[in-house]
Design an enzyme around this catalytic site. Structure first.
Site, PDB file in Angstrom:
ATOM      1  N   GLY A 165     -16.054   5.978   3.873  1.00 23.98           N
ATOM      2  CA  GLY A 165     -16.149   6.685   2.593  1.00 23.98           C
ATOM      3  C   GLY A 165     -14.984   7.643   2.440  1.00 23.98           C
ATOM      4  O   GLY A 165     -13.916   7.461   3.029  1.00 23.98           O
ATOM      5  N   GLY A 166     -15.237   8.703   1.664  1.00 26.30           N
ATOM      6  CA  GLY A 166     -14.191   9.699   1.421  1.00 26.30           C
ATOM      7  C   GLY A 166     -13.693  10.345   2.692  1.00 26.30           C
ATOM      8  O   GLY A 166     -12.605  10.929   2.717  1.00 26.30           O
ATOM      9  N   GLY A 400      22.777  -2.888  -2.059  1.00 23.47           N
ATOM     10  CA  GLY A 400      22.040  -1.624  -2.187  1.00 23.47           C
ATOM     11  C   GLY A 400      21.544  -1.152  -0.838  1.00 23.47           C
ATOM     12  O   GLY A 400      21.408   0.054  -0.590  1.00 23.47           O
ATOM     13  N   ALA A 401      21.285  -2.107   0.052  1.00 19.31           N
ATOM     14  CA  ALA A 401      20.754  -1.730   1.356  1.00 19.31           C
ATOM     15  C   ALA A 401      21.782  -0.929   2.160  1.00 19.31           C
ATOM     16  O   ALA A 401      21.425  -0.099   2.986  1.00 19.31           O
ATOM     17  CB  ALA A 401      20.313  -2.969   2.121  1.00 19.31           C
TER      18      ALA A 401
END
Ligand code: HXC
Length: 513
Positions: A165-166, A400-401
């Protein structure tokens, strides 16, 4: 005095002998045993042992246990202070009550004041159901402290049982998560809810076990074969980290010569640019005594991250892995390494980047899932980081790398290249196909086209597939002999140890999350 001894004994029994036995029969240790194993012997100072919950709903007043299901306090690891909480599954399933949360918040506040790391050992059924919103408020109070502590003190979460859960979000807000194999699980909604809502049948282990989180989600940074191994991993991890963001990381005694040369490195890069190799061989070769603590080893294996020391100086390593997806940058690799770079930067740990990257992974799957936003995270992380940044281009640094991987223009401090480096907008084949598109169209068959590409590629390779063009412009500070890499990195780290750099004042950046 008698009462004190009796009460302490009672507290140490948690939920009682039977439940302790049940815990052991699952291959798990108790909350107190875990603390004893983790901390230096005799160093644990416990707080709030006599705290009990304040609830009478659902007849909970008949189930009062001293310490209320969580053991808290501080101690030392290798002589350095740490704060710790350890959930006690034998008491109401380690569920989090209002008082239980207050105990955790108390030591979190103190860890912040003292400037010492926080370790949380999680083994809990989540919010104590009988306390309703008060236990939820307890979680939220912990989350708020996790957030305030982020980047101030290192926060480590060990998951040694259920975390559902949370409740998963407190570990998720910390710096490192470590799961014990087969005895832990983490999920926002468990198998029963999944079955009801989606109809899918899945086990605890498949939905949220250590193996799933190590390979698929990347949620866990480390997996220990059992709790003992996991605890050793926590101790090892802390040995690389400073106590807080105002301190330098510890410098260890090093018996590995700083000027150790490794001749093998001169021939480690295969002759053919398309043949892969294992970048971890290079990391082991240059690090002190070949030791490397890898983070997220099984996740996004096209990039390798982790901690080493160089002549005792704690350092973060980021390295493209040609052995997996040719070392391409994809969404997961970008997120994984961006987070690591930001952690190192927050805690004054210098970064060494080893580059061999043919570019971003092409394809509709990557574009649909947002490689643009996610790739930007890594650029952002490197460009924002002010710690010493040393880059070594081993082979490919394409497109871009090249820019992303701690280039000079992203404030790389010392940028080296091996003679085998290829720094270009793209690889030779792709480049020729774009540059000579018209000529290629005129050729009648594939054979002729292949010959044309091969002939022209050699000219392109001569011009760009080497480090000299980049060195000519000063984008590379020096071309180094691979065998000297360890020494050159150590000298750069020593020189940069007094580096000062800063970013413009702002509330915070708008990092592309
Ligand atoms: C109160 C709890 C409890 C809980 C377990 N127990 N979870 N008591 N509140 N949340 C008690 C059980 O009643 C039992 O008491 C003892 O702990 C051990 O539990 P078992 O079920 O016998 O153990 P096991 O079979 O190992 O199963 C463990 C478990 C299961 C998988 C954790 O107990 C379970 O599913 N619990 C509920 C999990 C859950 O849904 N929690 C809420 C999540 S939501 P006795 O007396 O018999 O020993 C959440 C919100 C957080 O946490 C929000 C943050 C924003």
């Amino acid at each position: 005095m008698k009462r004190l001894i009796a009460e302490r004994e009672k507290a140490r029994l948690g939920g009682g002998e039977k439940r302790i036995e049940a815990q052991h029969s699952k291959g798990k240790f108790t909350a107190r045993e875990r603390i004893d194993m983790l901390l230096d012997e005799g160093s644990f100072e416990e707080y709030d042992m006599f705290v009990t919950h304040r609830t009478s709903d659902f007849e909970l007043d008949k189930e009062l246990y001293l310490s209320d299901g969580v053991i808290t306090g501080h101690g030392t690891i290798d002589g350095r202070t740490v704060y710790i909480f350890s959930q006690d599954f034998t008491v109401l399933g380690g569920s989090l009550s209002e008082t239980n949360a207050l105990k955790i918040c108390k030591i979190m506040d103190q860890a912040m004041k003292v400037g010492a790391p926080l370790i949380g050992i999680n083994d809990s059924g989540g919010a104590r159901i009988q306390e309703g919103v008060r236990s939820l408020a307890g979680y939220a109070s912990i989350f708020q402290r996790n957030i305030m502590a982020s980047g101030v003190i290192p926060q480590i979460s060990a998951i040694f049982g259920p975390c559902a859960g949370g409740a998963v979000y407190s570990p998720a807000l910390t710096d490192f998560i470590l799961m014990s194999d087969k005895t832990s699980c983490m999920f926002v909604t468990g198998p029963k809810v999944v079955k009801t809502v989606t109809g899918e049948t899945i086990s605890d282990e498949d939905l949220g076990g250590a193996s799933m989180h190590a390979t698929k989600s990347g949620v866990t940074h480390f997996v220990g074969a059992d709790e003992k191994e996991s605890i050793l991993l926590i101790r090892k991890l802390l040995s690389y980290l400073p106590q807080n963001n105002l301190e330098e990381p510890p410098v260890s005694v090093c018996d590995d010569p700083a000027d150790r040369i490794d001749e093998n490195l001169n021939t480690i890069i295969p002759e053919k640019p398309s043949i892969p190799y294992d970048v971890k061989d290079i990391i082991h070769s240059i690090a002190d005594n070949g030791e490397f603590l890898e983070v997220q080893r099984q996740y996004a294996r096209n990039i390798v991250i982790g901690f080493v020391t160089f002549n005792g100086i704690s350092t973060g390593i980021v390295a493209n892995q040609p052995n997996y997806l040719a070392g391409c940058l994809d969404i997961n690799a970008s997120r994984k390494s961006a987070r690591f770079v930001r952690f190192c930067d927050a805690f004054n740990i210098p970064i060494v980047t080893l580059v061999d990257v043919p570019g971003f992974l092409p394809g509709s799957a990557q574009e649909f899932d947002g490689i643009i936003t996610n790739g930007a995270k890594l650029i952002f992380a490197y460009g924002e980081a002010t710690v010493p940044k040393i880059t070594v281009i081993l082979r490919k640094a394409y497109g871009g790398a090249y820019c992303v991987m701690s280039s000079k223009q992203l404030r790389g401090d010392v940028n080296y290249a091996w003679p085998t480096a290829e720094i270009a907008v793209m690889g030779p084949r792709g480049a020729i196909e774009v540059l000579y598109n018209r000529e290629l169209k005129k050729l009648s068959n594939d054979e002729e086209r292949a010959r044309f590409v091969a002939d022209n590629a050699s000219e392109y390779r001569e011009k760009f597939s080497n480090p000299y063009e980049a060195a000519k412009y000063g984008y590379i500070d020096d071309i180094i002999e691979p065998r000297n890499t360890r020494f050159r990195i150590i000298r750069a780290l020593q020189t940069l140890s007094t580096k000062k750099d800063s970013n413009p004042p702002k509330k915070h950046s708008t990092l592309p999350l």
